[in-house]
Each structure stands twice: as C-alpha cells, then as structure tokens.
Scaffold this motif. Structure first.
Motif, short mmCIF file in Angstrom:
data_model
loop_
_atom_site.label_atom_id
_atom_site.label_comp_id
_atom_site.label_asym_id
_atom_site.label_seq_id
_atom_site.Cartn_x
_atom_site.Cartn_y
_atom_site.Cartn_z
N ASP A 140 12.84 -4.76 -1.29
CA ASP A 140 12.15 -3.76 -0.49
C ASP A 140 10.74 -4.25 -0.16
O ASP A 140 10.02 -4.73 -1.04
N ALA A 141 10.36 -4.17 1.10
CA ALA A 141 9.08 -4.73 1.53
C ALA A 141 7.90 -4.09 0.82
O ALA A 141 6.91 -4.76 0.50
N ALA A 178 1.18 -9.67 5.59
CA ALA A 178 2.59 -9.31 5.63
C ALA A 178 2.92 -8.68 6.98
O ALA A 178 2.21 -7.77 7.44
N THR A 179 3.96 -9.17 7.61
CA THR A 179 4.30 -8.74 8.97
C THR A 179 5.37 -7.66 9.02
O THR A 179 5.80 -7.26 10.10
N ASP A 180 5.83 -7.17 7.88
CA ASP A 180 6.87 -6.14 7.85
C ASP A 180 6.40 -4.87 8.57
O ASP A 180 5.24 -4.45 8.42
N GLY A 187 -0.79 -4.27 3.60
CA GLY A 187 -0.11 -5.53 3.88
C GLY A 187 -1.02 -6.71 4.18
O GLY A 187 -0.56 -7.71 4.73
N GLU A 188 -2.30 -6.59 3.82
CA GLU A 188 -3.21 -7.72 3.98
C GLU A 188 -4.03 -7.91 2.71
O GLU A 188 -4.41 -6.94 2.05
N ALA A 215 6.65 -9.86 3.54
CA ALA A 215 6.08 -9.70 2.20
C ALA A 215 6.90 -10.43 1.14
O ALA A 215 6.35 -11.03 0.22
N THR A 216 8.22 -10.38 1.25
CA THR A 216 9.05 -11.06 0.26
C THR A 216 8.86 -12.56 0.33
O THR A 216 8.73 -13.23 -0.70
#
Length: 251
Positions: A140-141, A178-180, A187-188, A215-216
């Motif tokens: 899961d992101a 992270a680009t999700d 996410g940064e 992210a993964t």
C-alpha cells in the motif's frame, strides 16, 4: 493511519507468502539467511517487542530469552505462530497502555511505537521473501510512504553514532518524491545535515540529488533491496551523493 490493522494485514501477507515455500531457499537481500531464518527473525521479533512492552522494560531484552521465540517444528503451524506473535504485541500494547514509556533501540518511546516499527519491519521482510521467491511484491502506497518517514526518523537518531561517517556532507541534500496519486501520507522528504546531524523534513526541495518514483520503489531502493535500474525511479543530480548515502545508512 491505523497501524494495528496494517500490521495484522502485513503479518498475514508475510505468512501467506511463506506458506508453501521451500524455507531452505536463500534470501539474497539478507545475505546468509534462508527463508526459515527470515521467518524466525520476524516471528521472534514480534514476541521480543511484545515482551518488552508487557514487562515495561527500560533496558534491552536478550532475544534468546523471548518466550515462544522458536518456530514450531511442524511447518504447517508456522502461520499460526507468526500471527500469534503479532497478536501478542497488540495485546501487550493495549494492556500496558499505548503511551506507557518502554525501552526501544532509539531510547525510551511510548509502547505503541513498537506496532509501527514491527509493521514496517514485516513489510520490508515480506519484500525480501518475495524477491527470494521471484514473486510480485505490492505494498500500500501510504504504508510505503510512512515506512520511508519512519526509516528517516531512525536514521536521524542513529547516523554518525560511535564516530561513524555521516551519509551526507555539510551542504549536501537528498530529495525524495513519491509520485503515487492520492497519498494520504506526505510524499516528499528533504534530507540534509545540520550541526553534524542528519535532519529531514517533508518540505519540497531540489536537492544535490533527487529521486522521483513510486513510494514502494523508493523504499526498496533506500533500503538496498533493489537497484535503481530495476525500478521506475528517476534520479536527478549527483549520483555519487546517492551512492554515499547508500553506503552509510542501515538496511
């Protein structure tokens, strides 16, 4: 994030992955370990954390003294043993109190710190098992993003201990993005050095080197589980800074 539910889900996924596997198979991302040793490490680790919380320990526990720390001789019982360890930790935190201070390897922390730690420990070792078996790995992101945050929190405390070299030099920064889509977790991450210590924030920044990807993928690359070439990550800037970061941060 509901860490307890995510922890249970990761524990189940890890057990399912190993259910029909040849546990003598080596785990390349954990040199010297087999799947059997990886399973023992995860299952015993959950019980170790549970015992620390249950007994409200203020100092480390010898892993050899963990109650029920050995997997059952019958491989068919391994899944129950793994889930039992996770449940012990959840029960210990509930009974002791989520905010009760206990020992951790970063210093004294609230008891529920261990649930988050064991969630991410299990997730990364599930990736180890999947890589060893040639299986697909999906995380899961939001869990992956939080795992990056949790790992950077640990690096900020542990980097440079006992005279070890820092993974960055003064003035150098690394930016992870992270680009999700629709992440509920930040996410940064921008990492740098301040007063001879590693610091980080969720702020946007260019960085001496920047990595952009899911992210993964970012998590597995940061923890040296997969090389960048095997991910969809884009790297911008000085790749020598990235390599030094890899060379001087923990797995």
């Amino acid at each position: 994030m509901d860490y307890a539910s995510a922890f249970v889900a990761e524990n189940r996924a890890f057990a399912a992955l190993l259910s029909n596997a040849d546990r003598s198979k080596p785990v390349p991302s954990c040199p010297g370990w087999s799947l059997e040793q990886l399973m023992r490490h995860v299952g015993r680790g959950d019980r170790w954390a549970a015992q620390i919380v249950r007994d409200r320990l203020s100092e480390p526990l010898d892993p050899r003294s963990v109650e029920g720390g050995k997997p059952p001789p019958n491989p068919d019982d391994a899944g129950s043993w793994l889930s039992g360890g996770a449940q012990r930790l959840l029960d210990a935190v509930e009974q002791t109190g989520v905010e009760t201070p206990v020992w951790t390897f970063l210093g004294t922390r609230p008891a529920n710190w261990w649930i988050r730690r064991r969630l991410h420990e299990t997730a990364v070792h599930r990736a180890d098992a999947a890589l060893a078996l040639g299986s697909d790995f999906a995380l899961d992101a939001d869990v992956a993003a939080d795992a990056i945050t949790e790992w950077l929190e640990r690096v900020a405390v542990q980097a440079g201990r006992d005279g070890a070299a820092l993974p960055l030099e003064s003035g150098q920064t690394i930016h992870f993005h992270a680009t999700d889509a629709d992440l509920s977790e930040p996410g940064e991450w921008t990492v740098g050095v301040e007063d001879a210590k590693i610091t980080w924030s969720h702020e946007h920044g260019k960085g001496t080197v920047a990595l952009r990807g899911g992210a993964t993928d970012l998590l597995l690359a940061m923890l040296r589980r997969v090389p960048l070439a095997d991910t969809g990550i884009e790297l911008f800037g000085d790749d020598a800074v990235w390599q030094k970061w890899l060379d001087h941060t923990p797995l």
